[in-house]
Each structure stands twice: as C-alpha cells, then as structure tokens.
Design a protein around this motif. Structure first.
Motif, mmCIF file in Angstrom:
data_model
loop_
_atom_site.group_PDB
_atom_site.id
_atom_site.type_symbol
_atom_site.label_atom_id
_atom_site.label_comp_id
_atom_site.label_asym_id
_atom_site.label_seq_id
_atom_site.Cartn_x
_atom_site.Cartn_y
_atom_site.Cartn_z
ATOM 1 N N UNK A 1 0.833 -1.190 0.000
ATOM 2 C CA UNK A 1 0.000 0.000 0.000
ATOM 3 C C UNK A 1 0.881 1.260 0.000
ATOM 4 N N UNK A 2 1.535 1.515 -1.100
ATOM 5 C CA UNK A 2 2.479 2.641 -1.133
ATOM 6 C C UNK A 2 1.828 4.015 -0.968
ATOM 7 N N UNK A 3 0.534 4.112 -1.187
ATOM 8 C CA UNK A 3 -0.135 5.413 -1.085
ATOM 9 C C UNK A 3 -0.789 5.648 0.276
ATOM 10 N N UNK A 4 -0.745 4.621 1.146
ATOM 11 C CA UNK A 4 -1.356 4.761 2.466
ATOM 12 C C UNK A 4 -0.663 5.883 3.238
ATOM 13 N N UNK A 5 -1.426 6.779 3.846
ATOM 14 C CA UNK A 5 -0.825 7.880 4.608
ATOM 15 C C UNK A 5 0.004 7.363 5.777
ATOM 16 N N UNK A 6 1.183 7.930 5.908
ATOM 17 C CA UNK A 6 2.095 7.594 6.999
ATOM 18 C C UNK A 6 2.691 8.904 7.504
ATOM 19 N N UNK A 7 2.850 8.989 8.810
ATOM 20 C CA UNK A 7 3.443 10.188 9.401
ATOM 21 C C UNK A 7 4.200 9.779 10.651
ATOM 22 N N UNK A 8 5.312 10.430 10.920
ATOM 23 C CA UNK A 8 6.066 10.174 12.139
ATOM 24 C C UNK A 8 5.255 10.661 13.335
ATOM 25 N N UNK A 9 5.250 9.858 14.385
ATOM 26 C CA UNK A 9 4.440 10.155 15.560
ATOM 27 C C UNK A 9 4.731 11.532 16.144
ATOM 28 N N UNK A 10 5.984 11.898 16.267
ATOM 29 C CA UNK A 10 6.346 13.183 16.859
ATOM 30 C C UNK A 10 5.822 14.369 16.072
ATOM 31 N N UNK A 11 5.730 14.218 14.758
ATOM 32 C CA UNK A 11 5.231 15.312 13.916
ATOM 33 C C UNK A 11 3.731 15.546 14.112
#
Length: 178
Positions: free
Chosen positions: A1-11
């Motif tokens: 799932x290359x388009x799945x949203x991902x974000x670093x927790x701290x951000x």
C-alpha cells in the motif's frame, strides 16, 4: 500500500500536520472502500472525485485542474491505469498543507452554490467569518460551521456529498486548532 498515509508520531504534535494526516487517512479509506479493487468502475471513480473535489481544490489547485480532465475521457485507456494515475496524483495533492488562502478559495466556491439559499445577512456574516479566518482571528471550524449550517438549512444536493465539509468525524475536533 504505497499510497497509504504515513506520518512520524512526533510530527503529529503539530496541529496542521495532524489534521492533514487524519484527512488523508479518511480520504484513502474512502478510496479503498468505494473505488479500489473489485469496486472500480467509471461511476465509482467519478463519484469519488465529486465527493473530494473541494478538498482537492484546497490542497492543490494545480492537481485539481489536472485530475478533472483526466476523468473526462475514461475510454482512452484501461480504467485501472487511469484510476492508478488518479489516486497517485490525488494522494500527492492531499499531502500538501492547505494555506488559509486556499481554504478561503474553497469556501468561497462552496458559498457560490449556496448563494440563492442564503439571506443577505447570513451571507454577510459568513463572509465576515471567512475573512476573520483568513486574517487568523478565528479557527477554520467557525466559517466551516456556518457553511454547514447554511447547507443544512437549504440543502444543495451537490454539496451534501462534499467531504471538504466533513472530512472526518467532528468528534476529533481537528479543525478547532487550524
């Protein structure tokens, strides 16, 4: 799932990044539930675009202007190829932060659909709150609530399906801080 949203927790401590991330999660879920895989039809693709049109406009007017014409000729190549290009560009647009000016532009477009349904006084109050949002005096939730209230009072079918008005559950309260 290359388009799945991902974000670093701290951000996610940044209000705007958190709101953008959650908005992307819900848009991607809509795609996966209603368009991707066995659900892919020309109608499903167009309905997805219709639901997310103002979100797309707010995030990237440039990509918004590219994706509309892409859906104009769905017989030019295999639908799966068009859908793959569409969702890649869509998710790219959604990663872009929405400026106050872009939100104002999208809200003014929405307001155009409600023009005949709103009294002059209500329209004036809404414009004042959109301007106050633009100046940073009130959060996004203020003019959005007025737009949603106008839509409920005199429903416009096209706006009823717009995810821009409610991109995720209100209980999350994310627009209270942006």
């Amino acid at each position: 799932y290359p388009l799945m949203p991902v974000e670093e927790e701290g951000r996610l401590n940044d209000d705007m990044l958190r709101e953008n991330f959650i908005e992307r999660v819900f848009a991607y879920d809509d795609w996966m539930q209603n368009v991707a895989g066995d659900n892919l039809t020309a109608r499903a693709l167009i309905e997805f675009h219709t639901r997310h049109k103002f979100q797309l406009l707010a995030h990237s007017e440039k990509i918004y202007r590219q994706l509309g014409p892409m859906l104009g000729d769905l017989k030019s190549e295999p639908l799966k190829d068009i859908a793959d290009r569409y969702i890649s560009s869509f998710m790219e647009a959604m990663t872009q932060r929405v400026s106050r000016g872009s939100h104002v532009n999208a809200m003014q477009h929405l307001m155009g659909y409600l023009r005949d349904a709103m009294a002059d006084e209500d329209r004036q109050v809404l414009m004042e709150q959109i301007d106050a949002y633009h100046r940073g005096e009130v959060p996004l939730v203020v003019p959005m609530t007025l737009l949603r209230m106008a839509q409920r009072r005199e429903p416009v079918d096209y706006l009823s399906s717009q995810k821009y008005l409610t991109p995720y559950p209100d209980e999350l309260g994310l627009r209270n801080r942006v």
